[in-house]
Design a protein around this motif. Sequence first.
Motif, mmCIF file in Angstrom:
data_model
loop_
_atom_site.group_PDB
_atom_site.id
_atom_site.type_symbol
_atom_site.label_atom_id
_atom_site.label_comp_id
_atom_site.label_asym_id
_atom_site.label_seq_id
_atom_site.Cartn_x
_atom_site.Cartn_y
_atom_site.Cartn_z
ATOM 1 N N THR A 72 12.213 -11.414 -7.022
ATOM 2 C CA THR A 72 13.127 -12.448 -6.527
ATOM 3 C C THR A 72 14.308 -12.646 -7.475
ATOM 4 O O THR A 72 14.926 -13.712 -7.482
ATOM 5 N N SER A 84 14.279 -5.964 -7.793
ATOM 6 C CA SER A 84 14.088 -6.962 -6.743
ATOM 7 C C SER A 84 14.643 -6.471 -5.413
ATOM 8 O O SER A 84 14.024 -6.674 -4.356
ATOM 9 N N GLN A 144 12.465 -5.904 -1.982
ATOM 10 C CA GLN A 144 12.803 -6.613 -0.751
ATOM 11 C C GLN A 144 13.184 -5.665 0.388
ATOM 12 O O GLN A 144 12.950 -5.974 1.550
#
Length: 316
Positions: free
Chosen positions: A284, A204, A208
């Motif tokens: 996420t 994640s 990101q």
Amino acid sequence: MTDTAVLRQRAPEQRPESAPPGRKGLPAGLLRTARPRQWVKNVLVVAAPAAAGELFAPNVLTRLALVFVLFTACAAAVYLVNDARDAEADRAHPVKRHRPVAAGQVPVPVAYAVGGALGVLAPLVAAWLCPPVVAALLTAYLAMQLAYCISLKHVLVVDLAVVTTGFLMRAMIGGLALGIPLSRWFLITTGFGALFMVSAKRYSEAVQMAGKAGATRALLTEYTTGYLRFVWQLAAGVAVLGYCLWAMEEGGVPHTSVLPWRQLSMVAFILAVLRYAVFADRGTAGEPEDVVLRDRALALIGVVWVAMYALAVANW
């Protein structure tokens, strides 16, 4: 004269802006740096006693509470030292620049001093009040995590193994404190379950931070998202397999329960893994505690699994 008057009028307005927003003092900053939201991870100290059905035996909860506090102190020591070392790098991160040490709320020397004090006191108290193996494990945890802060977090794959081992140590220490044997299925499921969450977190973060400058984890540029996806998928599969093998193994226990809770608990466990994998796949799952605490469906599945597991252990 006019310029001087203007400067005098603006001066009172500029002073408050020079202070970091949300400054609440040194004690609050130290508490934030100790990561209270991450303390939920240390609840894993009850895992082994719960799995063995010894959680509510006399004096068990008192001893586990002590172990929880000691492990939390060790973890807080590591967080303080880590944030002190990474203060400069954290200031380049869009989120981590708000951490108390990076923001200047907690001076770097103070973070080192408090972290060092906690790191020394926790094993000493454990040696005094707990079996020697508990103090040894806490010392090993501190040594491993400090080595991680200094250099191991820059070594491919080893960084994943160190963080995963930290979770496994949390799960082991409760059983060691009470003299409870640790089964192979417990170690396999817990270890690979931890690797699943750790690698999903890294995945994640990589998603990101893709294409962005200022990543605090330099290793994210060396891992590919495809590799990290492979790791968390592999770990999830092994964790599920290990749990299912435990559930299907009779172990000579007589069938006195109303329903086959051991086998039924597989459904809840697999659903929990699949639900968490949704967030991992989206990129996420960078903060596992947020996923676990905020997703109502996952929380409900977790409660159902705990109930089924407890009934299976109690053979009800």
